[in-house]
Design an enzyme around this catalytic site. Structure first.
Site: not given
Ligand code: PLP
Length: 444
Positions: A58, A60, A209, A235, A238, A244
């Protein structure tokens, strides 16, 4: 009951049910084509860190400012992850705690603006993400979203690009507190600079993003929004090919705001095992091999797009400049929906997802499009020649979707192709042999 010595653990011998499920999943990943644009195959090192004893801790707070004791190692892990992220992206500050991309986006909104404020972002049915204001997402309930989209489709493929004139007009009219760039289904480069200029003109924050292209940006094959946008969210699973999870980058003067929006604003204890795995992925992405990989991802997507165009599909935005391909199925077969295509391809061992295309007359559950990505199979070692074959196999299945014999035939071709490009060829030490699971990613 005490735990057995770590070295002697066959991790799942005590749970044959879960063990069997994992064996099935590794078999699925190794014998079918993974073309979901948001997926990848992580390295054994990332898998090992994800499965580590840090899951017990933990933590935090942040390094040096934790609420509980015993965090000396967790502090070093998280500092290492932050330092590596900062170096990889040439950022001033990194927060590696977001559990996912969605959490990172919500934290960014929380850090920068107030509930009820206006956010200008990409329309969902034109490539935006649920967290860009969908009514079913908490983001759509907390903030007032105004949406831009893409230009109309054209014969020559020059349309379906982000409509920057519309972004500018809407920004001037709606005076958003925040402008968001970044997409989940858009096959072209996104230049962050025009968004910066528009945000400056109307006095808005600018968030990028980078959930999808983070790996391409890290490798330097896509323009970087770092230093241009106020906050970059992404993320780690990807194109970046890590565990993840989510992460955020920002300028130094926003660091405090961002950190407190993540914790205590949004989350409880961070997942230090995931953070260790993010650190591993950041180091992997800094290697020259990763730049080579990212370049191949782009060439592979282009080869896949070319093969599909050759087979008679219309490509949304006329092609691709990233790891994704979005196809409009209507020109190929007026009756063929994304839903049907996804299901029949699944039966042939080709895994992808249905997706709306700009101005799609069909619902998000049915759709007229199919989204494909090259990131995972490039990790498995496939090149342009294989991607051309994959494009031909997709066309063959969809052209013969009522013929079970053809579908079976393609399933066998897919199995043979996957056997030559196994993402996990050698079992990892300590992994269950029977499962053949968790093995090493090849040189790439
Ligand atoms: C995949 C994605 C997310 C979210 O990612 P998660 O890990 O699934 O919550 C946010 N914004 C865009 C543009 C994405 O393609």
């Amino acid at each position: 009951m005490s735990n057995p010595p770590l070295a002697s653990i066959d991790p799942l011998a005590s749970d044959p049910e879960v063990s069997a499920l994992l064996a099935d999943e590794i078999e699925r990943q190794r014998t079918t084509l993974q073309l979901i644009a948001s997926e990848n195959f992580t390295s054994p090192a990332v898998l090992a860190a994800s499965a580590s004893v840090l899951t017990n801790k933990y933590s935090e707070g942040y390094p040096g400012r934790r609420y509980y004791g015993g965090n000396a190692v967790a502090d070093r892990v998280e500092d290492l992850a932050r330092e590596r992220a900062v170096r990889l992206f040439a950022a001033e500050h990194a927060n590696v705690q977001p559990h996912a991309g969605a959490s990172a986006n919500l934290a960014a909104y929380q850090a920068l603006i107030e509930p009820g404020d206006t956010i200008l972002a990409m329309r969902l049915d034109q490539g935006g993400h649920l967290t860009h204001g969908s009514p079913v997402s908490i983001t759509g309930k907390l903030y007032r979203f105004v949406s831009y989209g893409v230009t109309p489709a054209t014969e020559d493929g020059s349309g379906e690009r982000i409509d920057l004139d519309l972004v500018r007009d809407l920004a001037r009219r709606e005076r958003p507190a925040l402008i968001v760039a970044g997409t989940t289904a858009y096959t072209r480069l996104i230049d962050p600079q025009p968004f910066r200029e528009i945000a400056d003109e109307v006095g808005a924050y600018f968030m990028f993003d980078a959930a999808h292209p983070a790996g391409l940006i890290a490798a330097g094959v896509h323009p970087s929004p770092v230093g241009v946008a106020d906050v970059v969210t992404f993320t780690t699973h990807k194109t970046l090919r890590g565990p993840r999870g989510g992460a955020m980058l920002c300028r130094g003067d926003l660091a405090k705001q961002i950190d407190s929006a993540v914790f205590p604003g949004l989350q409880g204890g961070p997942l230090e095992h995931a953070i260790a795995a993010k650190a591993v992925a950041f180091a992997e992405a800094a290697r020259p091999e990763f730049r080579t990989y990212a370049g191949q991802v782009l060439r592979n997507a282009a080869a896949l797009a070319a093969a599909l165009a050759e087979a008679g599909f219309r490509l949304v935005a006329g092609g691709t400049e990233n790891h994704t391909v979005l196809i409009d199925l209507r020109s190929f077969d007026a009756e063929l929906t994304g839903k049907i295509a996804q299901e029949v391809l699944d039966r042939a061992g080709i895994t992808c997802n249905r997706n709306q295309i700009p101005d799609d007359p069909r619902s998000p559950f049915v759709t007229s499009g199919l989204r494909l990505g090259s990131a995972a199979e490039t990790t498995a070692g496939m090149g342009e020649a294989e991607m051309t074959i994959v494009g031909e196999l997709i066309a063959k299945v969809l052209r013969n979707r009522q013929d079970e014999r053809v579908i079976d035939e393609v399933r066998e071709d897919v199995r043979a192709l996957c056997a030559k490009f196994d993402p996990y060829p050698t079992p990892l030490p300590g992994a269950p042999r029977a499962a053949g699971a968790y093995a090493a990613v090849g040189a790439n």
